[in-house]
Structure formats: structure tokens, C-alpha cells
Write an enzyme that holds these catalytic residues in place. Structure first.
Site, mmCIF file in Angstrom:
data_model
loop_
_atom_site.group_PDB
_atom_site.id
_atom_site.type_symbol
_atom_site.label_atom_id
_atom_site.label_comp_id
_atom_site.label_asym_id
_atom_site.label_seq_id
_atom_site.Cartn_x
_atom_site.Cartn_y
_atom_site.Cartn_z
ATOM 1 N N TYR A 151 9.891 -17.239 1.930
ATOM 2 C CA TYR A 151 10.639 -18.489 2.073
ATOM 3 C C TYR A 151 12.137 -18.292 1.868
ATOM 4 C CZ TYR A 151 6.019 -20.666 1.753
ATOM 5 O OH TYR A 151 4.714 -21.019 1.963
ATOM 6 N N LYS A 209 -1.451 -8.467 -1.514
ATOM 7 C CA LYS A 209 -2.023 -7.925 -0.278
ATOM 8 C C LYS A 209 -1.544 -6.473 -0.209
ATOM 9 C CE LYS A 209 -4.230 -8.479 3.670
ATOM 10 N NZ LYS A 209 -5.687 -8.578 3.702
ATOM 11 N N ASP A 241 -6.901 -12.431 0.458
ATOM 12 C CA ASP A 241 -7.966 -12.958 1.321
ATOM 13 C C ASP A 241 -9.264 -13.120 0.519
ATOM 14 O OD1 ASP A 241 -7.636 -10.244 1.192
ATOM 15 O OD2 ASP A 241 -8.309 -9.802 3.223
ATOM 16 N N ASP A 265 1.633 -20.861 -2.698
ATOM 17 C CA ASP A 265 1.711 -22.156 -2.018
ATOM 18 C C ASP A 265 0.340 -22.506 -1.445
ATOM 19 O OD1 ASP A 265 2.619 -24.394 -0.776
ATOM 20 O OD2 ASP A 265 3.888 -23.390 0.692
ATOM 21 N N ASP A 269 -2.813 -25.169 -3.200
ATOM 22 C CA ASP A 269 -3.368 -26.336 -2.495
ATOM 23 C C ASP A 269 -4.885 -26.209 -2.366
ATOM 24 O OD1 ASP A 269 -0.940 -27.539 -2.239
ATOM 25 O OD2 ASP A 269 -1.175 -27.992 -0.114
#
Ligand code: NAD
Length: 377
Positions: A151, A209, A241, A265, A269
Site C-alpha cells: 500500500y 508468503k 494461503d 487487511d 476481514d
């Protein structure tokens, strides 16, 4: 005269914000008398209400007036409700938007870490889309890095790049870079270990990752180095994942999950849906200075002014503030226990009521705040 005074910059904002903030203040007042502490709350403007006020005063319209930022910096903690609403929705890039106030205050306060606890309330288990047996023992917190990663990397769009079009001709190419420094990783991971030491499960899962990304390999190296300093904490790595899958397959295995900005992020959620109720989720953004506490939901303009909003996420933001800014763990535990008790007694706001809730147990915003205060005493 209370033995200690905490100055809280309260930002009611827009929509249901002022209604739910009023309930948080009631809870603070009750706790203050109980713990011989004064919580000195001072309201300031943010979001759409700040845009309106600055416009009316003939000033340059802004969602974050300097006076608000100065007050936030001078306070011991910031308690925010929510900003935004259709009145201020615009696609005109020259017009201010309420959400800019939120992004600006987080940036100006140097908040580099966001944490979102996900806790199950036995009384609300049926609100979750997951089976009850999977939810037993779920009590986790996602610690998300806030200022680095994708970001905040470089974002670039190139035109006429040879071979970029689907037909093999010239087309567009887009690039977003992902960067992390050791220091950015270490401060967040360290915070996760400190938090895990104070929690019952004593467990940290670092999510990355590392099989693909260089930033993740650095993340993993730093996480292992920090982990060695906390031998009492059970530590493991998990690929993102796999983590996305484990969060719905076996969420009770997690305690503190720490990860970089984009993964955090998405995972936060996903994890928030375990509870099934947006009106119950609080969050904290922490940095080197003043921290900011807020519900995870927005300003709910569809129900604003009706007196039916659920104030519990705002009240649970107070719990986080007591814990992380004021080190008042006992008072924080009392707030958590009071909310659990009110729910166990069957009291609901409309958003968390179901067909089995008797009509006389569906409360408005103020009545729900009163119930929590009652349960505290
Ligand atoms: P929202 O979270 O405001 O509302 C989504 C749905 O949940 C609505 O039906 C609403 O009535 C309900 N809801 C939310 N909080 C509730 C509560 N405490 N009690 C009962 N019901 C509740 O999301 P949205 O509708 O997408 O956004 C509305 C406005 O809020 C937009 O302007 C958006 O930009 C803004 N927003 C602000 C924040 C923030 O301040 N941190 C976060 C998200 C959205």
C-alpha cells in the site's frame, strides 16, 4: 478529586457516531468512579461534520482540522466513532471527503500497527456463518502492520509496453512495489510477542508468503530472531494461503496472528466474519505516541438518528483503550465481562437480535449502554 486523570480526545464523527460515543462515555464515567480515575473526554471534529463546520466558518473545508490534530496529539488516547455518509460522497477530487480525516489522523499520529480482536460471545454463536463446534474456544487477535508493504510502495502505470496487450502488441503494464525494512517488521512482531505473553494461550503465528516473496523471507528471519527472545511463547510460521484456510477450518488454534499490511487487511476481514456481527468488533491502531481506538464498522447512515445503533463495538473500543493505553487490565476485563453478561442475559440491539429474541429484550442504543453500566456495578 481522582488520583489519576487521563485525557481522551473523543471524535464522535458522523452518522451513528455521536449516538454510540455517548454510550462509551457513560461506561467511562462509571469506570472512573469505580477505579478512582478521571477520564476527561473532550469532543473534536472529524469527517463530514468537520467539513461542514470548516465550510460554515468560511475556512478551507477539511475533514481533519488542525485543532483536532493538536488535541489528539496532546491527549493520552483518541477514541473515534465513525465518519462518512451520503451527504459528503463525491467523485470530485478537489472536494474533501470524510474518510480523508481518518487516513490523515492515522498517518499524523504515526500509527504503525492495527489490532483487531476476534472473540466469540456464546450468546451470539448462531450469528456466525460457521458451525458452532468450530467456534468453541475462538479468541484471537490479528496484528497488522499498517505503514509498509504494497500500500505504501511505488505505484506505476506504463503505456505502450511492447508485448503487454492480449494480442501480443503494445499495451499497458502496472507495477506496485512491496517494500519492508527490518525495523518496520521488528516493531510489529515484537509487539505481537509482548501481547502473547499477557494472553492465556501464549501463542504467536507469523503469517507470510516466504516460499515466493523476498519481503516475506525477511519477515520470517526477523520473526525468528525476535521469537528467540520470548521462549515462553509458542511460535510458528504459516503461509498466508494456508492461514486463510485455517481461519475457517480451525480458528480456535490461533492466539496472536501477526502479519504484513495487505495480508492483514484481508485476513482481518475474514476473521471478523467468524463472529457474524459487525456491531461487536473493536480495533486499535498503535504507534509510538497517542493511540487511536475505534469500532470496525462505519457510520451506518441508514439508521443514524433512530436511536437503534449497537454501541457495543464502541464500548469494546474503550476496553482496548484501557488495556493498551492506560494499562488498566482489570477495568478492561470488567468491560469485557459486562458486555458478555448483558448478552448472556438475552439483551440485544436490533442488529444482533434474531427470531428467538423476545420483543421486550430488543434495546435501543442508550438502553444497551445503560445495561452495560448496570452490569459493571
Ligand atoms: P457501515 O459499517 O456503516 O454499515 C454497514 C451495515 O451495518 C449497515 O446496514 C448499518 O446499518 C449496519 N451497522 C453498522 N454499524 C452498526 C451498528 N453499530 N449498529 C447497528 N448496525 C450497524 O458500512 P457502509 O454502509 O458501507 O458505510 C457507511 C459510511 O461509513 C460510508 O460513508 C463509509 O465510507 C463509512 N465508513 C467509515 C468507517 C470508519 O469510520 N472507520 C468504516 C467503514 C465505513
Amino acid at each position: 478529586m481522582a488520583s489519576k486523570v487521563y485525557r481522551i480526545c473523543t471524535l464522535p464523527g458522523d452518522g451513528i457516531g455521536p449516538e454510540i460515543m455517548a454510550e462509551a462515555k457513560k461506561v467511562l464515567a462509571a469506570l472512573g468512579s469505580k477505579h478512582d480515575v478521571e477520564f476527561a473526554c473532550e469532543d473534536h471534529l472529524i469527517g463530514g461534520s468537520a467539513i461542514d463546520a470548516t465550510t460554515e466558518a468560511g475556512e478551507k473545508p477539511t475533514a481533519l482540522p488542525d485543532s483536532t490534530l493538536d488535541a489528539a496529539r496532546a491527549s493520552d488516547a483518541v477514541l473515534l466513532a465513525a465518519v462518512g455518509g451520503p451527504k459528503w460522497t463525491t467523485t470530485d477530487p478537489d472536494k474533501p471527503r470524510p474518510e480523508q480525516g481518518l487516513l490523515a489522523i492515522r498517518k499524523q499520529l504515526g500509527l504503525y500497527l492495527n489490532l483487531r480482536p476476534v472473540r466469540m460471545y456464546p450468546a451470539l454463536l448462531d450469528a456466525s456463518p460457521l458451525r458452532r463446534d468450530l467456534l468453541d474456544g475462538v479468541d484471537l487477535v490479528i496484528v497488522r502492520e499498517l505503514t509498509g508493504g504494497l500500500y505504501f510502495g511505488t505505484h506505476d502505470r506504463q503505456k505502450d509496453v511492447a508485448g503487454a496487450a492480449a494480442d501480443g502488441g503494445a499495451g499497458q503494464k502496472a507495477v506496485d512495489s512491496m517494500e519492508y525494512t527490518e525495523a518496520e517488521i521488528e516493531r510489529v512482531v515484537r509487539w505481537a510477542f509482548e501481547a502473547a505473553e499477557r494472553r492465556p494461550k501464549h501463542r504467536v503465528t507469523s503469517v507470510d508468503k516466504a516460499n515466493v516473496l523476498e519481503t516475506s523471507r525477511l519477515w520470517r528471519e526477523v520473526a525468528h530472531r525476535v521469537a528467540a527472545e520470548y521462549p515462553s511463547v509458542d511460535f510458528s510460521d504459516m503461509l498466508v494461503d494456508n492461514c486463510a484456510m485455517q481461519l475457517v477450518a480451525n480458528p480456535a488454534q490461533f492466539d496472536v496472528l501477526v502479519t504484513e499490511n495487505t495480508f492483514g487487511d484481508i485476513l482481518s476481514d475474514e476473521a471478523s466474519m467468524l463472529t457474524g456481527s459487525l456491531g461487536m468488533l473493536a480495533s486499535a491502531s498503535l504507534g509510538a505516541g497517542t493511540a487511536l481506538y475505534e469500532p470496525s464498522h462505519g457510520s451506518a447512515p441508514d439508521i443514524a438518528g433512530k436511536g437503534i445503533a449497537n454501541p457495543l463495538a464502541q464500548i469494546l473500543s474503550v476496553e482496548l483503550m484501557l488495556r493498551y493505553s492506560f494499562q488498566m487490565d482489570d477495568a478492561a476485563d470488567e468491560v469485557a465481562a459486562a458486555v458478555t453478561r448483558v448478552l448472556d442475559e438475552g439483551w440485544r440491539t436490533a442488529d444482533i437480535a434474531d427470531d428467538a429474541t423476545p420483543a421486550d429484550h430488543v434495546l435501543g442504543t442508550a438502553a444497551m449502554g445503560d445495561k452495560v453500566v448496570e452490569a459493571l456495578s
